[in-house]
Write a protein that holds these residues in place. Sequence first.
Motif, mmCIF file in Angstrom:
data_model
loop_
_atom_site.group_PDB
_atom_site.id
_atom_site.type_symbol
_atom_site.label_atom_id
_atom_site.label_comp_id
_atom_site.label_asym_id
_atom_site.label_seq_id
_atom_site.Cartn_x
_atom_site.Cartn_y
_atom_site.Cartn_z
ATOM 1 N N ASN A 176 0.813 -1.222 0.000
ATOM 2 C CA ASN A 176 0.000 0.000 0.000
ATOM 3 C C ASN A 176 0.842 1.267 0.000
ATOM 4 O O ASN A 176 0.569 2.209 -0.748
ATOM 5 N N PHE A 177 1.865 1.330 0.845
ATOM 6 C CA PHE A 177 2.723 2.506 0.875
ATOM 7 C C PHE A 177 3.801 2.433 -0.193
ATOM 8 O O PHE A 177 4.179 3.450 -0.777
ATOM 9 N N GLY A 178 4.297 1.243 -0.478
ATOM 10 C CA GLY A 178 5.351 1.086 -1.473
ATOM 11 C C GLY A 178 4.892 1.450 -2.868
ATOM 12 O O GLY A 178 5.655 2.011 -3.660
ATOM 13 N N LEU A 179 3.627 1.154 -3.186
ATOM 14 C CA LEU A 179 3.109 1.431 -4.517
ATOM 15 C C LEU A 179 2.917 2.921 -4.760
ATOM 16 O O LEU A 179 3.002 3.373 -5.900
ATOM 17 N N ASP A 180 2.715 3.704 -3.694
ATOM 18 C CA ASP A 180 2.590 5.154 -3.852
ATOM 19 C C ASP A 180 3.123 5.868 -2.613
ATOM 20 O O ASP A 180 2.363 6.358 -1.772
ATOM 21 N N PRO A 181 4.452 5.961 -2.485
ATOM 22 C CA PRO A 181 5.042 6.603 -1.305
ATOM 23 C C PRO A 181 4.655 8.070 -1.159
ATOM 24 O O PRO A 181 4.438 8.553 -0.039
ATOM 25 N N GLU A 182 4.593 8.793 -2.267
ATOM 26 C CA GLU A 182 4.260 10.225 -2.190
ATOM 27 C C GLU A 182 2.861 10.432 -1.622
ATOM 28 O O GLU A 182 2.627 11.353 -0.827
ATOM 29 N N ALA A 183 1.925 9.594 -2.024
ATOM 30 C CA ALA A 183 0.568 9.712 -1.491
ATOM 31 C C ALA A 183 0.546 9.399 -0.001
ATOM 32 O O ALA A 183 -0.109 10.104 0.781
ATOM 33 N N ALA A 184 1.261 8.356 0.417
ATOM 34 C CA ALA A 184 1.304 8.015 1.836
ATOM 35 C C ALA A 184 1.900 9.155 2.648
ATOM 36 O O ALA A 184 1.385 9.515 3.721
ATOM 37 N N HIS A 185 2.982 9.736 2.155
ATOM 38 C CA HIS A 185 3.606 10.873 2.848
ATOM 39 C C HIS A 185 2.633 12.037 2.968
ATOM 40 O O HIS A 185 2.498 12.638 4.043
ATOM 41 N N GLN A 186 1.952 12.359 1.893
ATOM 42 C CA GLN A 186 1.034 13.493 1.915
ATOM 43 C C GLN A 186 -0.077 13.286 2.933
ATOM 44 O O GLN A 186 -0.431 14.204 3.688
ATOM 45 N N VAL A 187 -0.628 12.089 2.983
ATOM 46 C CA VAL A 187 -1.751 11.831 3.886
ATOM 47 C C VAL A 187 -1.286 11.774 5.343
ATOM 48 O O VAL A 187 -1.913 12.364 6.229
ATOM 49 N N LEU A 188 -0.183 11.078 5.599
ATOM 50 C CA LEU A 188 0.295 10.945 6.986
ATOM 51 C C LEU A 188 0.662 12.287 7.597
ATOM 52 O O LEU A 188 0.532 12.478 8.813
ATOM 53 N N THR A 189 1.114 13.221 6.787
ATOM 54 C CA THR A 189 1.565 14.520 7.302
ATOM 55 C C THR A 189 0.525 15.615 7.070
ATOM 56 O O THR A 189 0.832 16.800 7.209
ATOM 57 N N SER A 190 -0.704 15.237 6.765
ATOM 58 C CA SER A 190 -1.749 16.211 6.423
ATOM 59 C C SER A 190 -2.345 16.916 7.636
ATOM 60 O O SER A 190 -3.028 17.932 7.485
ATOM 61 N N GLY A 191 -2.139 16.364 8.824
ATOM 62 C CA GLY A 191 -2.773 16.918 10.012
ATOM 63 C C GLY A 191 -4.145 16.343 10.299
ATOM 64 O O GLY A 191 -4.785 16.697 11.295
ATOM 65 N N ALA A 192 -4.627 15.427 9.452
ATOM 66 C CA ALA A 192 -5.914 14.773 9.696
ATOM 67 C C ALA A 192 -5.805 13.844 10.901
ATOM 68 O O ALA A 192 -4.708 13.442 11.312
ATOM 69 N N ASN A 193 -6.949 13.511 11.466
ATOM 70 C CA ASN A 193 -7.033 12.532 12.556
ATOM 71 C C ASN A 193 -6.854 11.142 11.946
ATOM 72 O O ASN A 193 -7.750 10.644 11.261
#
Length: 328
Positions: A176-193
């Motif tokens: 899941n993270f390996g296939l799209d690292p940029e997306a995972a980074h963006q979501v994890l650091t978005s400030g969302a709960n």
Amino acid sequence: MKRLIIDCDPGNGIAGANVDDGLALALAIASPDIALEMITTVAGNTPVDVGYRVAQDLLNRLGLTIPVYKGESQALQEPPEPWRQALDQRVHQLNLTHLWQGVRQPLAQDTPTHDAVDAIGQLICDHPGEITLVAIGPLTNVARAMQRYPQLAESVAEIAIMGGVFALDDYLKDTNFGLDPEAAHQVLTSGANITLVPMDVTTQTLMTHQDLDRIAKIDKPLARFVTETFRPWIDYSMKTRNLSGCWIHDALVVAWLLNQRVASATDYLADVELRPGPTRGKSWRYRQPLRVDVGIQQPAGGMVHVLQTVDNTLLLSMLEQALAASEY
């Protein structure tokens, strides 16, 4: 009652494809405490068209009219070809397609007219604080929705993610993270709960043929869907992963939303490695204060709630009880 969007990459009935997304969908559909308002699909475990076909076919079999939308067909930056080769061809390379002989294939479906990214963004932002987003595939759709709808991170009630791997000997990265690292980074650091359910905890889950035998005794469409699509996947996992059954990664995410006694969790700062090399796509986490912080700008990563241990007996019991009590 929790109002859910499930963003997924299901492969139930597809030779060599993981079936845990379908189990997560089944648990959500069967649970009276969940209102499943939308399903979206993303390229990951299966190509996005295949995932859409699996999800819509399941709903058609149940007579349900939950909206299903097709999302992104490839990652923000990561080249898709090596991942598709690994995910789609391994079952053929291992000569194990016969395990799916006789398993019902999901039927072809009409292409949806609405885009999953807009559907996610609009529903969440039109109902701030009310929608929980369950993201159990690569996070491409979620990242795109955050780009189009900047208020999404503060509008979503919670994003519950299956992804990442921190300290498993046989993994540097997960799909899941390996296939799209940029997306995972963006979501994890978005400030969302965010609640994160990594492979470190999901590999503590297990469903065996004996567990599936109990579900097979439930004479209802959802239970039959689970039984027929899990049989070959359990056999495949036993042959390729040296397990006594199969992991049920994504089902744990929905189970956690229903009953937090099913797992323990701790808050961490977490992120994903983006640089080229063998660790690209690897997730990492830490807690403050760091004992060695030279060269580290504090804080790095985003604060997320990370599941750590699971009560597998309770998880299986929740699944069986929900399927038995379901009207579907």
